[in-house]
Design an enzyme around this catalytic site. Structure first.
Site, mmCIF file in Angstrom:
data_model
loop_
_atom_site.group_PDB
_atom_site.id
_atom_site.type_symbol
_atom_site.label_atom_id
_atom_site.label_comp_id
_atom_site.label_asym_id
_atom_site.label_seq_id
_atom_site.Cartn_x
_atom_site.Cartn_y
_atom_site.Cartn_z
ATOM 1 N N VAL A 287 103.466 145.064 151.411
ATOM 2 C CA VAL A 287 103.745 143.342 151.309
ATOM 3 C C VAL A 287 103.917 142.598 152.417
ATOM 4 C CG1 VAL A 287 106.006 142.018 151.810
ATOM 5 C CG2 VAL A 287 106.410 144.282 151.155
ATOM 6 N N ASP A 334 75.740 111.222 132.373
ATOM 7 C CA ASP A 334 75.643 110.145 130.756
ATOM 8 C C ASP A 334 75.152 108.564 131.953
ATOM 9 O OD1 ASP A 334 75.588 109.347 128.130
ATOM 10 O OD2 ASP A 334 77.353 107.208 129.151
ATOM 11 N N ASP A 638 81.722 107.949 130.529
ATOM 12 C CA ASP A 638 82.755 108.231 130.096
ATOM 13 C C ASP A 638 83.432 107.247 128.546
ATOM 14 O OD1 ASP A 638 80.547 106.109 129.624
ATOM 15 O OD2 ASP A 638 81.066 104.684 130.314
ATOM 16 N N ASP A 642 80.958 111.616 125.336
ATOM 17 C CA ASP A 642 80.815 113.066 126.267
ATOM 18 C C ASP A 642 82.224 113.687 126.782
ATOM 19 O OD1 ASP A 642 78.843 111.726 127.727
ATOM 20 O OD2 ASP A 642 80.046 110.332 128.033
#
Length: 900
Positions: A287, A334, A638, A642
């Site tokens: 543990v 982009d 945007d 994309d």
């Protein structure tokens, strides 16, 4: 109607409208009949974007608990509860649940992306059926329907245009083209054309900005270009680098811990220890050896980083994205709206042999136009020709208007011209009063120019703007400061071509004076014998902060790549200004990329920095090729185009202001200020977070290593079991808890952004970490066993409490030493992480309470230590701290771990 099952797709842009109507069994005047439309709707289905089969949210949530490490933690919780440690069991289960919620939120994002795509569809469409116009729900459109369009309409389906009047369509969200596209009717011979060059087609989800048109529906629903993008979004997102590292870590750790526990159990049993005690010891060690706080630390570290990033205008939609961004090696961005303003501006103006640059710089030397304008155009010529005439034609031969707030509306090219004129002081409202427009020759694609006629006293002034090759051919002379001069059309055409080669959209301006308004507005007659004024070059300019952000990415070892649907010359111009490519750098076009197989492309993908005329499928190909080369890719954007690449990339970064809902939902992070530079802050935060997670793993695994060495070696050294199960669980709870979590608040290492990204396939245990875990753990165990041996030798009855205390305090000294991988604590400053100092003091107080609070002694099987014994424990536990400080001193001098 052409069947969907036809083997070869129909290239609608290659057919004239009559042939297209025949293929669709429709009529260019009457449209479809109501019965035919109903039959087709039953055949092809509604004009809607369809989602993949959804899993029930409960099933989705349950699937989060099938990870190997999560299953081991659940088993550990059950065991902890079985041996009488309910608090530990509850803590483990809470951590498991939090991680399950995190995974559920990640998976739920995909459905939200699909919902955002569906909302882009136009709710209604105006169609001609049975020869009668009418409004119907857009979902009821079918191939062959005849649709009417006007300015402001969202395209309800993919159309083959059949009639138009000066139609312009904003396709920037689909193709990346920064300005509205002027459509045409003529069929196009080339079959394989990019979407942006299919000028007789209009696409679902794009927006009509100017003019009117009719068109035949050629594709609906998932068959549209927007639908194809929706289909690309249906795939599953991959795990982040951190998730992959932790998954491997969990599998390997569980196997190692299981083997060690078996050995400890067998060794203790053979030595004569009670079997039940050895079983409980082995279970407790199992543990303790599994760092159950690790998922919590990861979650808290990422959440704290996300909170910091929100203050810096970066909204994290998926917490592990913060760490992923710190690991990326490529940022594929982009151009339109991300690196640029998505707003056309006049970049330079040429007149009278002089070129002036910049929106305001082009007119800095011109006296502002105001009251002088009211006296007629002659005053302009006398007080600064040809610059005054240039401002005049830019303001008046222009249909853009300003609203009450001064915001310009209209075609982006015309708003750019009017903005430049206003910057020079030309007041369009005042000019319209003194030079009212009395007639016009509207722009059309055949003439490629526009002319307006203005009353100027007893005469009429005609102002002309249009494509340079068309306007120059109509000019007889050229305006200069001293009046009209001879014109060199070839030289001016060369100037225009040079501007175009720099990625600028070039317009030419001219004027002509008429004695009166002609009875017939014949363009061929009126637009002849013009006086040339000058040229204006326009561009969607880079964001002011983008160049610095690109430079910062390069310094951090990240390669910025521009991917755009725009023209190659424009892409090159913007990339050069931003420093993405050097002069002469290669620009790969979509057509060239289409001719390359994936294997061929992968051989050169790392040498390409700019892509132009790219469609959505090719963006995915670029990301895939980079990932196949071992790169971790971030994609910023945007637009709708994309979204698939945002989803496939290791991290998608969307724009919050100018971006589409589709992009934001598909991305893992949204830039609230649309500022490319914000990514640099996110990269820094991601690296800091991963460093801190590494520190926690180093800390907790070294602590576990010390516990394992202590218990594992004791039987072989002839010593009794040094720690009881309750001691192991207590050490695990207090030392792995607060101090470990406080490491998440550690400040960034110095020179964090001057080092390259960590290799994506690099182990989390790289840079000497596994060696550290082994030797420091062995040192902890050695010091603890030395304490045990000495205490037993001198006959101390408190030897087990002393071992318990030394091991606990050694781990506290260790966490202080590993706050930095290289820098000494003494140069960092002890108080530079106040949260960690508070956690250490609280942990020390709890350990003292276990030793000196009487009612806790029977629970934890401890006994109070004398002052001398406690002093000895403090001294011995400091050995680990100084040992790690020596290790860092060797690392700083390049003598250890390859100067990690």
């Amino acid at each position: 109607m052409a069947s969907d099952s036809d083997k070869s797709p129909i290239h609608w842009h290659g057919l004239d409208s009559e042939v297209a109507a025949t293929q669709l069994d429709s009529d260019l005047e009457q449209g479809l009949t109501a019965d035919a439309a109903a039959a087709r709707l039953a055949q092809v289905g509604p004009n809607a974007l369809q989602e993949a089969a959804r899993r029930h949210p409960l099933v989705m949530l349950a699937s989060q608990f099938t990870d190997f490490m999560i299953l081991v933690l659940i088993a550990a919780a059950i065991i902890a509860g079985f041996i009488g440690e309910p608090l530990d069991a509850i803590a483990i289960m809470v951590i498991v649940f939090l991680n399950g919620i995190l995974g559920f939120v990640q998976e739920y994002r995909a459905e939200r992306a699909m919902a955002a795509l569906k909302q882009m569809a136009s709710p209604q469409a105006r169609v001609i059926r049975d020869g009668q116009p009418g409004l119907i729900n857009a979902v009821d459109l079918v191939p062959g329907d005849l649709v009417e369009l006007e300015a402001g309409n969202i395209l309800p389906a993919d159309l083959r245009l059949t009639e138009l009047a000066a139609l312009k369509v904003d396709e920037s969200a689909l193709t990346g083209e920064s300005q509205p596209v002027e459509k045409q009717l003529a069929s196009l011979e080339q079959t394989e054309l990019p979407l942006g060059d299919r000028l007789n087609l209009a696409y679902k989800g794009t927006v009509v900005t100017y003019g009117r048109a009719r068109g035949l529906v050629v594709a609906t629903g998932m068959k549209t270009e927007l639908g194809k993008i929706a289909a690309l979004l249906s795939g599953e997102s991959g795990k982040t680098p951190l998730q992959k590292r932790l998954a491997r870590f969990g599998r390997h750790l569980a196997l190692v811990v299981l083997a060690i526990c078996v050995i400890i159990f067998v060794a203790g049993w053979l030595r004569g220890e009670p079997p039940l005690l050895m079983l409980l010891t082995a279970i407790s060690l199992a543990v303790a050896a599994i760092p159950e706080a690790l998922p919590a630390v990861v979650t808290i570290s990422l959440a704290m980083g996300a909170a910091r990033l929100v203050k810096q205008n970066a909204l994290i939609r998926r917490l592990p994205a913060v760490e992923t961004l710190g690991s990326v090696t490529y940022i594929c961005s982009d151009k339109t709206g991300t690196l640029t303003l998505n707003q056309m501006q006049v970049d330079r103006v040429l007149a009278a042999g002089e070129t002036r640059s910049g929106l305001h710089g082009a007119y800095d030397s011109i006296p502002p136009c105001g009251t002088q304008a009211r006296s007629g155009s002659e005053s302009f010529r006398a007080e600064g020709a040809p610059w005054r005439e240039m401002g005049l034609v830019m303001a008046l031969c222009n249909d853009a208007v300003a609203d009450a707030d001064g915001k310009l509306a209209g075609d982006p090219t015309e708003t750019a011209l009017l903005e430049a004129a206003q910057a020079a002081g030309f007041d369009k409202t005042a000019l319209q009063q003194s030079l009212p427009r009395v007639a016009e020759l509207p722009f059309d694609s055949d003439r490629a120019r526009m002319s307006t006629l203005h009353r100027d006293g007893e005469t009429v002034l005609m102002l002309v703007k249009g494509a340079p090759e068309g306007v120059l051919a109509l000019c007889d002379d050229q305006l200069a400061a001293g009046g009209a001069t001879t014109i060199d059309q070839a030289a001016l055409q060369d100037e225009a071509e040079q501007l175009a080669a720099q990625g600028l959209r070039v317009l030419a301006f001219a004027l002509k004076r008429l004695p009166a308004v002609p009875d017939a507005l014949d363009a061929a007659t009126l637009e002849a014998g013009l006086s040339f004024i000058g040229l204006a070059g326009m561009i969607d300019p880079p964001r002011p902060e983008a160049a610095d952000a690109v430079a910062a990415c390069k310094t951090a070892g990240i390669v910025p790549v521009m991917i755009t649907g725009d023209h190659p010359a424009t892409a090159r111009a913007i990339a050069s200004r931003l420093g993405i490519i050097e002069d002469g750098g290669r620009v790969l076009t979509g057509s060239e990329l289409a001719r390359l197989s994936l294997a061929e492309f992968e051989r050169e993908v790392e040498s390409v920095r700019v892509y132009a005329r790219i469609n959505p499928e090719q963006k995915i190909k670029i990301v895939q090729a980079l990932q196949d080369q071992g790169e971790f890719v971030a994609m910023t954007g945007d637009g709708v185009n994309d979204a698939p690449a945002l989803k496939m990339a290791d991290i998608g970064v969307a724009m919050g202001r100018g971006g589409t809902d589709v992009a934001r939902e598909a991305a893992a992070m949204t830039l609230l200020d649309d500022n490319f530079a914000t990514i640099v802050h996110a990269v820094r935060e991601g690296r800091r977070i991963f460093d801190n997670i590494r520190k926690f793993v180093k800390y907790t695994m070294t602590s576990n290593s010390g516990e394992i060495w202590t218990i594992f070696l004791a039987p072989f050294l002839g010593l009794p079991i040094p720690l009881l199960p309750i001691h192991i669980l207590w050490i695990n709870l207090v030392t792995d808890g607060l101090p470990g979590l406080a490491l998440a608040n550690e400040q960034a290492e110095r020179n964090l952004m001057q080092r390259p990204p960590r290799p994506p396939k690099e182990s989390i245990f790289a840079h000497g970490m596994w060696q550290h875990i082994l030797w420091v753990g062995l040192l902890m165990g050695g010091v603890s066993l030395l304490t045990q041996a000495w205490a037993i030798h001198v006959g101390s009855a408190h030897w087990q409490s002393m071992v318990f205390t030394v091991l606990t305090l050694s781990q506290l000294g260790h966490v202080l030493a590993i706050r930095s991988e290289r820098e000494s604590l003494f140069s960092q400053g002890v108080l530079s992480n106040r949260l960690l100092v508070g956690a250490l003091l609280l942990t020390f107080a709890l350990q003292m309470a276990v030793l000196y609070v009487p009612w806790l002694n029977p629970i934890f099987k401890t006994e109070p230590l004398s002052l001398g014994e406690l002093t000895l424990c403090l001294a011995l536990s400091s050995v680990v701290f100084f040992g790690v400080e020596i290790e860092k001193w060797l690392v700083r001098r390049g003598r250890l771990y390859g100067a990690a």
